[in-house]
Design a protein around this motif. Structure first.
Motif, PDB file in Angstrom:
ATOM      1  N   LYS A 292      45.256  33.088  20.718  1.00  0.00           N
ATOM      2  CA  LYS A 292      43.922  32.523  20.949  1.00  0.00           C
ATOM      3  C   LYS A 292      43.922  30.990  20.989  1.00  0.00           C
ATOM      4  CE  LYS A 292      40.281  34.440  21.052  1.00  0.00           C
ATOM      5  NZ  LYS A 292      39.571  34.877  22.280  1.00  0.00           N
ATOM      6  N   LEU A 293      44.565  30.377  20.012  1.00  0.00           N
ATOM      7  CA  LEU A 293      44.515  28.910  19.963  1.00  0.00           C
ATOM      8  C   LEU A 293      45.257  28.278  21.148  1.00  0.00           C
ATOM      9  CD1 LEU A 293      44.975  28.103  16.148  1.00  0.00           C
ATOM     10  CD2 LEU A 293      42.897  27.871  17.519  1.00  0.00           C
ATOM     11  N   MET A 294      46.411  28.836  21.507  1.00  0.00           N
ATOM     12  CA  MET A 294      47.136  28.279  22.652  1.00  0.00           C
ATOM     13  C   MET A 294      46.310  28.425  23.930  1.00  0.00           C
ATOM     14  SD  MET A 294      50.034  26.715  22.404  1.00  0.00           S
ATOM     15  CE  MET A 294      51.384  26.999  23.527  1.00  0.00           C
ATOM     16  N   GLN A 295      45.682  29.567  24.051  1.00  0.00           N
ATOM     17  CA  GLN A 295      44.869  29.784  25.242  1.00  0.00           C
ATOM     18  C   GLN A 295      43.693  28.800  25.290  1.00  0.00           C
ATOM     19  OE1 GLN A 295      45.145  32.056  27.957  1.00  0.00           O
ATOM     20  NE2 GLN A 295      47.231  32.104  27.162  1.00  0.00           N
ATOM     21  N   GLU A 296      42.981  28.687  24.184  1.00  0.00           N
ATOM     22  CA  GLU A 296      41.768  27.855  24.170  1.00  0.00           C
ATOM     23  C   GLU A 296      42.082  26.359  24.232  1.00  0.00           C
ATOM     24  OE1 GLU A 296      38.755  29.028  24.412  1.00  0.00           O
ATOM     25  OE2 GLU A 296      39.402  31.116  24.305  1.00  0.00           O
ATOM     26  N   ILE A 297      43.127  25.952  23.521  1.00  0.00           N
ATOM     27  CA  ILE A 297      43.404  24.515  23.416  1.00  0.00           C
ATOM     28  C   ILE A 297      44.286  24.011  24.564  1.00  0.00           C
ATOM     29  CG2 ILE A 297      44.616  22.794  21.998  1.00  0.00           C
ATOM     30  CD1 ILE A 297      43.625  24.310  19.536  1.00  0.00           C
ATOM     31  N   ARG A 298      45.362  24.728  24.828  1.00  0.00           N
ATOM     32  CA  ARG A 298      46.291  24.233  25.854  1.00  0.00           C
ATOM     33  C   ARG A 298      45.976  24.770  27.252  1.00  0.00           C
ATOM     34  NH1 ARG A 298      52.954  23.997  26.290  1.00  0.00           N
ATOM     35  NH2 ARG A 298      52.974  24.213  28.538  1.00  0.00           N
ATOM     36  N   VAL A 299      45.932  26.092  27.360  1.00  0.00           N
ATOM     37  CA  VAL A 299      45.845  26.677  28.703  1.00  0.00           C
ATOM     38  C   VAL A 299      44.499  26.394  29.360  1.00  0.00           C
ATOM     39  CG1 VAL A 299      45.997  28.826  30.027  1.00  0.00           C
ATOM     40  CG2 VAL A 299      47.494  28.467  28.044  1.00  0.00           C
ATOM     41  N   LYS A 300      43.407  26.619  28.638  1.00  0.00           N
ATOM     42  CA  LYS A 300      42.087  26.441  29.265  1.00  0.00           C
ATOM     43  C   LYS A 300      41.669  24.984  29.366  1.00  0.00           C
ATOM     44  CE  LYS A 300      40.179  30.908  27.914  1.00  0.00           C
ATOM     45  NZ  LYS A 300      39.255  31.597  27.002  1.00  0.00           N
ATOM     46  N   ARG A 301      42.087  24.172  28.369  1.00  0.00           N
ATOM     47  CA  ARG A 301      41.533  22.814  28.330  1.00  0.00           C
ATOM     48  C   ARG A 301      42.565  21.691  28.423  1.00  0.00           C
ATOM     49  NH1 ARG A 301      38.776  26.177  25.009  1.00  0.00           N
ATOM     50  NH2 ARG A 301      36.516  26.299  25.323  1.00  0.00           N
ATOM     51  N   GLY A 306      50.786  21.892  22.052  1.00  0.00           N
ATOM     52  CA  GLY A 306      51.043  23.057  21.214  1.00  0.00           C
ATOM     53  C   GLY A 306      49.960  23.257  20.162  1.00  0.00           C
ATOM     54  N   ALA A 307      49.772  24.490  19.745  1.00  0.00           N
ATOM     55  CA  ALA A 307      48.852  24.817  18.651  1.00  0.00           C
ATOM     56  C   ALA A 307      49.417  26.045  17.961  1.00  0.00           C
ATOM     57  CB  ALA A 307      47.470  25.123  19.187  1.00  0.00           C
ATOM     58  N   GLU A 308      49.365  26.049  16.655  1.00  0.00           N
ATOM     59  CA  GLU A 308      49.952  27.210  15.980  1.00  0.00           C
ATOM     60  C   GLU A 308      49.222  27.570  14.694  1.00  0.00           C
ATOM     61  OE1 GLU A 308      53.986  25.871  15.318  1.00  0.00           O
ATOM     62  OE2 GLU A 308      53.488  25.374  13.242  1.00  0.00           O
ATOM     63  N   ALA A 309      49.427  28.798  14.292  1.00  0.00           N
ATOM     64  CA  ALA A 309      48.944  29.257  12.988  1.00  0.00           C
ATOM     65  C   ALA A 309      50.170  29.557  12.157  1.00  0.00           C
ATOM     66  CB  ALA A 309      48.113  30.520  13.159  1.00  0.00           C
ATOM     67  N   ILE A 321      47.477  28.091   7.596  1.00  0.00           N
ATOM     68  CA  ILE A 321      47.217  26.775   8.182  1.00  0.00           C
ATOM     69  C   ILE A 321      47.208  26.864   9.704  1.00  0.00           C
ATOM     70  CG2 ILE A 321      48.004  24.371   8.319  1.00  0.00           C
ATOM     71  CD1 ILE A 321      49.654  24.929   5.765  1.00  0.00           C
ATOM     72  N   LEU A 322      46.197  26.252  10.301  1.00  0.00           N
ATOM     73  CA  LEU A 322      46.146  26.112  11.756  1.00  0.00           C
ATOM     74  C   LEU A 322      46.433  24.654  12.055  1.00  0.00           C
ATOM     75  CD1 LEU A 322      42.742  27.976  12.215  1.00  0.00           C
ATOM     76  CD2 LEU A 322      45.045  28.952  12.239  1.00  0.00           C
ATOM     77  N   SER A 323      47.266  24.389  13.033  1.00  0.00           N
ATOM     78  CA  SER A 323      47.587  22.978  13.306  1.00  0.00           C
ATOM     79  C   SER A 323      47.779  22.726  14.793  1.00  0.00           C
ATOM     80  CB  SER A 323      48.846  22.560  12.540  1.00  0.00           C
ATOM     81  OG  SER A 323      49.936  23.367  12.897  1.00  0.00           O
ATOM     82  N   VAL A 337      36.808  23.318  19.193  1.00  0.00           N
ATOM     83  CA  VAL A 337      37.417  24.496  19.824  1.00  0.00           C
ATOM     84  C   VAL A 337      38.048  25.391  18.751  1.00  0.00           C
ATOM     85  CG1 VAL A 337      39.289  25.292  21.337  1.00  0.00           C
ATOM     86  CG2 VAL A 337      37.827  23.399  22.057  1.00  0.00           C
ATOM     87  N   ILE A 338      38.717  24.785  17.786  1.00  0.00           N
ATOM     88  CA  ILE A 338      39.328  25.604  16.706  1.00  0.00           C
ATOM     89  C   ILE A 338      38.223  26.339  15.954  1.00  0.00           C
ATOM     90  CG2 ILE A 338      40.687  25.557  14.568  1.00  0.00           C
ATOM     91  CD1 ILE A 338      42.040  23.003  15.603  1.00  0.00           C
ATOM     92  N   ARG A 339      37.175  25.619  15.627  1.00  0.00           N
ATOM     93  CA  ARG A 339      36.089  26.245  14.855  1.00  0.00           C
ATOM     94  C   ARG A 339      35.422  27.373  15.630  1.00  0.00           C
ATOM     95  NH1 ARG A 339      32.870  21.327  11.877  1.00  0.00           N
ATOM     96  NH2 ARG A 339      34.275  21.144  10.103  1.00  0.00           N
ATOM     97  N   SER A 340      35.167  27.124  16.910  1.00  0.00           N
ATOM     98  CA  SER A 340      34.485  28.182  17.675  1.00  0.00           C
ATOM     99  C   SER A 340      35.406  29.381  17.858  1.00  0.00           C
ATOM    100  CB  SER A 340      33.977  27.649  19.017  1.00  0.00           C
ATOM    101  OG  SER A 340      35.065  27.357  19.853  1.00  0.00           O
ATOM    102  N   THR A 341      36.702  29.131  17.921  1.00  0.00           N
ATOM    103  CA  THR A 341      37.662  30.249  18.023  1.00  0.00           C
ATOM    104  C   THR A 341      37.600  31.088  16.750  1.00  0.00           C
ATOM    105  OG1 THR A 341      39.097  28.866  19.385  1.00  0.00           O
ATOM    106  CG2 THR A 341      40.087  30.840  18.430  1.00  0.00           C
TER     107      THR A 341
END
Lengths: 450, 475
Positions: A292-301, A306-309, A321-323, A337-341
Motif C-alpha cells: 500500500k505505501l509503495m503504491q500510494e507514495i511512489r507509484v501513484k505520486r 522508497g517506503a517501508e513498514a 514503524i512506517l518510514s 498520504v501515510i495517514r490516509s492509507t
C-alpha cells in the motif's frame, strides 16, 4: 602439501527440504545446542546466544562495547595477533546486542574450525580490554556520533527509538549515548564479560556438516561457561506507556535537502503474540513494490524512492514503524498520504484482492527463509528467544492461510489510531512551518540524540 | 531499480585455501604466538558447475543451472548497456530506462510486473552500472511461466508514456537526493571518478545530474531502448529448481520470435572505440569539497585496471592486503596504532570493462586535519609496498576470498550473478574457473610489482569532504 578437493557445487545434486528434520537438539554438559545440518558446503556458522542484552547495562553501550572489544587483547595476545590469526583463516566474527539478548556470530571454513574456536574460547576466557584499545574505540565512537548527519537514516532510527520509547528502559541506543562513552572502562567491561560467562543463560546454534559437532570438546573444555548460569533478562512493559495523544517531533539537521519520516509505536507483549498477523499487516503496508505505501507514495505520486513498514519484536515488547523520505516541499503531503492509507485500512476501505496478494505473497516467499543456513538459524534463535515453539516456523504457511481480512483490520484498529502514534521528521529547520498544520510540533536539534 | 555500481571484484571475490592438516595440528592448542607454523599453501581443485548453455538464433544467450534443493529459482537478465553507452544529452538515461522497464507494455499494464510476481511470493528488482543493466528476480517455482512471459514481453513491447516518464523522473530525483545530496561521501566518490575518468564515457554519474534527469525525453529514451534491449545484447541466467529441457522449450516459445537488432554489433564497435576510454591522469590533484562532516572524509585514487587482466587480479589482492580487516596494513597503521589518524579505512580496485580505478577511502578522526592525514599517507606511500606485502599476507587474502566465494554460491542468486558476470565480461561463463586459477597464480612478487608501479610513482587524485573546506573552493 596436502591436496584438498573442494566439491564446490555438490549442492546442486542434493535434494533437500525445509523441515525440522534438518535440525537436532543436543545437550553439551548443560549447554543447550541446536544443530542445523548443512552438508552442502565445507563451511560452518556458529551463533552463541546470551540471554541478556543492553537492558543489563549500568552505563548505556557497555554490553555492546564489551562484545566489540572482545578481540582487542588478552593476557597472552595483542589485538594485532588475534585479528591476524582469525583473519588468516578467513573467519567472520561479529556481535549483535539487542535490549533483551546478545549474539556472537562466528563463521568460517570447516577445516579451520578447531584453531578458530580455540581462539574464540580463549577470548571469552581471557579478554583484558586494554586501556589503549578502549581509548581508541571510544574516540572512534565519539567521532561517528558527532558526524552522524552523514547518514540521515541512521540518525532517524536513533532519534525515533529515543522519542517513541521515551520513559521505558528500551529507549537507549544499543551502542550507547555520547555522554556515556567516557564512562566505559576496562574494569567494568571485564566484569561484564565475567557476568555473561558465569551468570547468564546461553544457547549455541550451529549450522554446517556433521563434523561441526566436533566443537563440543572445545566448547565444553575451553569456553568458560558455567552450567549453573541461568539468568534470563525479563523486563515487562506497562500498558501505561502506550501514549494517548499523538506526538510530533521535528529533529533538525542543518542543510538537509530531504525529510526522513518515521511513524509508529511500541507494541506491548500482549500485542505481539499474533506474529503471523503482524507480519501480514507489515507486508501489506510496506513489504514490497505492490504494498500500500509503495503504491500510494511512489507509484501513484512519485513522492519518494522508497517506503517501508518494519516490524520488530522481542520477548516483552515490539515496534511497528512506517518510514519514508521525500523532498522538503513534499513533507506534509507525504505524511497525509501515510495517514490516509492507515485510515483506509482501519475503515476496511481496500480491495480484497490486495489482502489476498499480501497473504499469498508471504506464503509463496516462505521457502526463501531456508535458502541460506544463516537465515534459517536466525529464525530459530528468534523463535527460541520469544518462547515460541520452533515447530510454529514450519506451520507458518498454514497459519497465514487461515488469517482473515477482518482480523487484519481489527489489528490495524488496535495499533494505528492516530493518538497512539509518534511521528518524527528528520530534516531542516524550515520544515517546522510546513508541519504546523499537523498540530503541535516539538522541535529538537539532532545533537540531543547523540 | 536501485543504482548500484557493480564491481567485478565483489562478484568474483574468490579463492583459495589456508593451511589444512598441519595448521590444525599446530593450532590445536592456542600457541604462544598465534601465527606460528602456518603452512602457507594448499592446492585446491574446483569441480565444475553443471551449466547448460545455449545461444538462440536471435542471439539470446541462455545459461541454466539446476538446483533442486528448494522449490525456488533466480532469474537474471543482463543487458550489455550501461551509462558509458549514453551520448551527451542522455546522461542518466540508462538508469531511468531501467525504472521505466517496470512501467508496463501493450500486454501488461503499469504495476502488473510486480503484482504478478509479488502476489505469489516473488521479489524483483534491477540495477544499473557504468557497464551493464541487470534485472533480477527470486521466485517460487510456480512463477517460471509468468516471469518468462513478463521478461520476454517487455524486451520487445515496452511502452513509455509521457505521464509515467515524468512521474518516474520525480522518483529518480528522490533517489538521487537520498544517495548523493544526503550521503555526501557518495558525492566525493563521484568526484573522484569524474576526475580519474575525465573525458571518457565513464566520467559522468550513472544516475545523471538533476539537469540531466529533468532533460530526458520520451523519444530519446525509447530510441535508446530499441537499440540496446534486444536478444543479441542480453544474457539470461536461470538457477534453481527448474527442468532444463522444459525451460528451454518455454524460453524458445517466448523469446524466439523477438528479432535481433541487426546493426547493434557495428554500432557498439564504433561506440566502444578504445581511444575514448584512455585515462589521462597527467598530474597530482587535490580536490576539496564542502560537507557537513566535522571529521574529514577522503578518497585517494589512481588509474586502475580493466577487469580480467593479470594486473587486475594482483590489484584486487593488493587492495585487500591494505585495508581488509583489522589486521590489514592500513588498519594497523592508521586506526589501531598508538597514534591513530583515522576511524575507518577501505581500499578497492574497481575494475570495469574498459578501465578501472584503484582507491583508498577513509574517515579522518575529528582531531586530525585533512592536510595532516593526507601528508602522512602520501609519505607512507613511498615505503608501503615493501612493508605491507609478504607471502603470509597474500595467502591470508586468498583464504578470505575462498570463504567469500562459498558465501556467494549459497544462493541461487549468487550463482546466477557470478555466471552472468563471467559470460558478460569474457563471453564465457566457465571463465569462473580461469578466474579462480588467476587468483591462485598471483604471487607475492606480482602484488609487489603492481604496488610499486602505482602507489609510490603514479599520479593520484585526492578528494576530501569536510566541514572546513570552503564552498567557494569547490571545483
Amino acid at each position: 602439501m596436502k591436496k584438498l578437493t573442494l566439491a564446490l557445487f555438490f549442492l546442486l545434486l542434493c535434494q533437500g527440504t525445509f523441515s525440522q528434520e534438518k535440525t537436532e537438539k543436543m545437550d553439551w554438559d548443560g549447554l543447550p545446542v541446536l544443530w542445523l545440518s548443512e552438508p552442502y558446503f565445507p563451511t560452518y556458522d556458529v551463533v552463541f546466544y546470551f540471554a541478556d542484552g543492553a537492558l543489563g547495562d549500568q552505563v548505556s553501550g557497555e554490553t555492546d562495547t564489551m562484545f566489540n572489544l572482545l578481540a582487542s587483547g588478552t593476557r597472552r595476545f595483542e589485538q594485532k595477533d588475534i585479528s591476524d590469526h582469525l583473519e588468516y583463516y578467513g573467519v567472520g566474527y561479529s556481535s549483535e546486542v539487542t535490549p533483551e539478548y546478545s549474539l556472537f556470530h562466528v563463521s568460517g571454513l570447516m577445516k579451520d574450525l578447531k584453531p578458530t574456536m580455540k581462539m574464540i574460547c580463549h577470548l571469552f576466557s581471557d579478554a583484558t580490554f586494554p586501556d589503549e584499545e578502549l581509548k581508541r574505540f571510544k574516540n572512534i565512537r565519539k567521532d561517528r556520533l558527532n558526524n552522524i548527519t552523514s547518514s540521515l537514516d541512521a540518525l532517524g532510527s536513533r532519534a525515533f527509538r529515543a522519542v517513541s520509547m521515551e520513559g521505558t528502559p528500551f529507549s537507549a541506543p544499543m551502542g550507547g549515548r555520547l555522554k556515556d562513552v567516557d564512562h566505559w572502562n576496562s574494569k567494568a567491561l571485564k566484569e561484564k564479560l565475567h557476568y555473561m560467562n558465569s551468570k547468564v543463560s546461553k544457547k549455541i546454534y550451529l549450522s554446517g556438516p556433521s563434523s561441526v559437532l566436533e566443537l563440543k570438546d572445545i566448547i565444553t573444555r575451553e569456553c568458560p561457561w558455567k552450567k549453573t548460569a541461568n539468568f534470563v533478562r525479563n523486563v515487562e512493559m506497562s500498558d501505561k506507556l502506550i501514549q494517548k495523544k499523538e506526538v510530533i517531533y521535528l529533529v533538525t539537521v542543518p542543510q538537509a535537502t530531504q525529510a526522513y519520516i518515521y511513524m509508529g509505536r511500541v507494541l506491548l507483549k500482549k500485542e505481539i503474540q499474533n506474529l503471523e498477523m503482524l507480519e501480514l499487516l507489515s507486508s501489506f503496508l510496506g513489504g514490497g513494490f505492490s504494498s500500500k505505501l509503495m503504491q500510494e507514495i511512489r507509484v501513484k505520486r512519485g513522492l519518494s524512492y522508497g517506503a517501508e513498514a518494519s516490524l520488530s519484536g522481542q520477548r516483552n515488547y515490539g515496534r511497528f514503524i512506517l518510514s519514508t523520505y521525500t523532498k522538503n516541499e513534499s513533507v506534509l503531503e507525504t505524511i497525509k498520504v501515510i495517514r490516509s492509507t492507515l485510515d483506509d485500512i482501519m475503515d476496511n476501505k481496500f480491495e480484497g484482492k490486495e489482502f489476498v496478494t499480501a497473504k499469498e505473497g508471504l506464503v509463496g516467499s516462505y521457502p526463501f527463509r531456508f535458502e541460506k543456513g544463516t537465515a534459517y538459524l536466525t529464525q530459530l534463535v528468534y523463535f527460541d528467544h520469544i518462547g515460541k515453539n520452533p515447530e510454529e516456523l514450519y506451520r507458518f504457511p498454514t497459519s497465514l492461510g487461515n488469517l482473515k481480512q477482518s482480523e487484519m483490520v481489527e489489528m490495524a484498529k488496535n495499533i494505528f489510531p492516530k493518538s497512539n502514534l509518534t511521528l518524527t521528521v528528520i530534516g531542516s529547520k524550515d520544515l517546522a512551518e510546513k508541519l504546523r498544520p499537523l498540530g503541535e510540533v516539538k522541535i529538537v536539534p539532532y545533537t540531543d540524540f547523540l | 531499480m536501485f543504482l548500484k555500481k557493480t564491481s567485478f571484484l565483489i562478484l568474483s571475490s574468490f579463492f583459495f585455501s589456508s593451511c589444512v592438516g598441519q595448521a590444525v595440528k599446530t593450532m590445536a592448542q592456542v600457541p604462544k604466538s598465534p601465527n606460528a607454523n602456518l603452512n602457507l599453501k594448499t592446492e585446491v581443485k574446483v569441480e565444475d558447475l553443471k551449466v547448460h548453455k545455449e545461444t538462440f538464433s536471435n542471439g539470446l544467450k541462455v545459461l541454466i543451472v539446476e538446483n533442486h534443493k528448494l522449490p525456488i529459482f533466480s532469474y537474471y537478465t543482463f543487458f550489455d548497456v550501461g551509462s558509458r553507452n549514453e551520448p551527451e544529452g542522455l546522461y542518466g538515461g540508462t538508469h531511468l530506462l531501467e525504472h521505466l522497464m517496470f512501467k508496463g507494455t501493450e500486454k501488461f499494464k503499469e504495476g502488473d510486473f510486480q503484482q504478478l510476481l509479488e502476489e505469489k511470493g516473488g521479489e524483483t528488482n534491477a540495477y544499473t552500472s557504468n557497464d551493464v543493466t541487470v534485472y533480477h528476480a527470486n521466485l517460487p517455482l510456480s512463477l517460471l511461466p509468468t516471469i518468462v512471459d513478463l521478461e520476454s514481453d517487455r524486451m520487445s513491447h515496452l511502452v513509455i508514456n509521457k505521464e509515467s516518464l515524468e512521474k518516474e523522473k520525480l522518483v529518480v530525483l528522490e533517489e538521487r537526493r537520498m544517495r548523493y545530496e544526503n550521503a555526501p561521501q557518495s558525492r566525493a566518490h563521484q568526484k573522484l571518478f569524474s576526475s580519474l575518468f575525465d573525458k571518457t564515457p565513464y566520467a559522468h554519474p550513472v544516475i545523471g545530474s538533476e539537469e540531466d534527469i529533468k532533460g530526458l525525453n520520451q523519444k530519446d529514451i525509447y530510441t535508446y531502448f530499441k537499440r540496446y534491449y534486444s536478444p543479441n545484447n542480453a544474457i539470461l541466467v536461470i538457477v534453481g529448481d527448474v527442468d532444463t529441457n522444459k525451460t528451454i522449450a518455454l524460453l524458445k516459445e517466448k523469446y524466439g520470435p523477438i528479432a535481433a537488432a541487426n546493426d547493434l554489433d557495428e554500432y557498439k564497435k564504433k561506440n566502444d572505440d578504445q581511444k575514448k576510454y584512455v585515462q589521462k591522469i597527467n598530474k597530482e590533484e587535490i580536490i576539496r569539497l564542502h560537507g557537513p562532516n566535522a571529521a574529514g572524509h577522503f578518497f585517494i585514487g589512481f588509474k586502475g585496471e580493466s577487469a580480467g587482466t593479470k594486473r587486475a587480479y594482483a590489484l584486487d589482492i593488493l587492495a585487500s592486503i591494505l585495508a581488509d580487516g583489522e589486521s590489514s596494513y592500513l588498519s594497523q597503521n592508521y586506526i589501531m596504532g598508538k597514534n591513530p589518524l583515522l576511524s575507518s579505512i577501505r581500499a578497492s580496485s574497481f575494475n570495469m570493462k574498459y578501465g578501472g580505478v584503484f582507491f583508498i577511502e577513509g574517515d579522518i578522526l575529528e582531531k586530525v586535519t585533512v592536510k595532516v592525514a593526507r601528508e602522512k599517507i602520501l609519505k607512507d606511500f613511498k615505503t608501503l609496498c615493501a612493508k605491507a606485502i609478504d607471502d603470509r599476507n597474500v595467502q591470508k587474502i586468498k583464504n578470505q576470498y575462498l570463504v567469500g566465494f562459498y558465501e556467494g554460491l549459497k544462493t541461487n542468486a549468487g550463482v546466477a550473478s557470478l555466471l552472468g558476470t563471467m559470460e558478460r565480461l569474457f563471453g564465457d561463463y566457465s571463465y569462473y574457473k580461469k578466474d579462480l586459477a588467476a587468483y591462485q597464480d598471483v604471487k607475492t612478487q606480482d602484488v609487489k610489482k603492481v604496488c610499486l608501479e602505482m602507489i609510490p610513482t603514479s599520479n593520484w587524485t585526492f578528494v576530501s569532504l569536510w566541514k572546513f573546506n570552503r564552498k567557494e573552493n569547490e571545483q
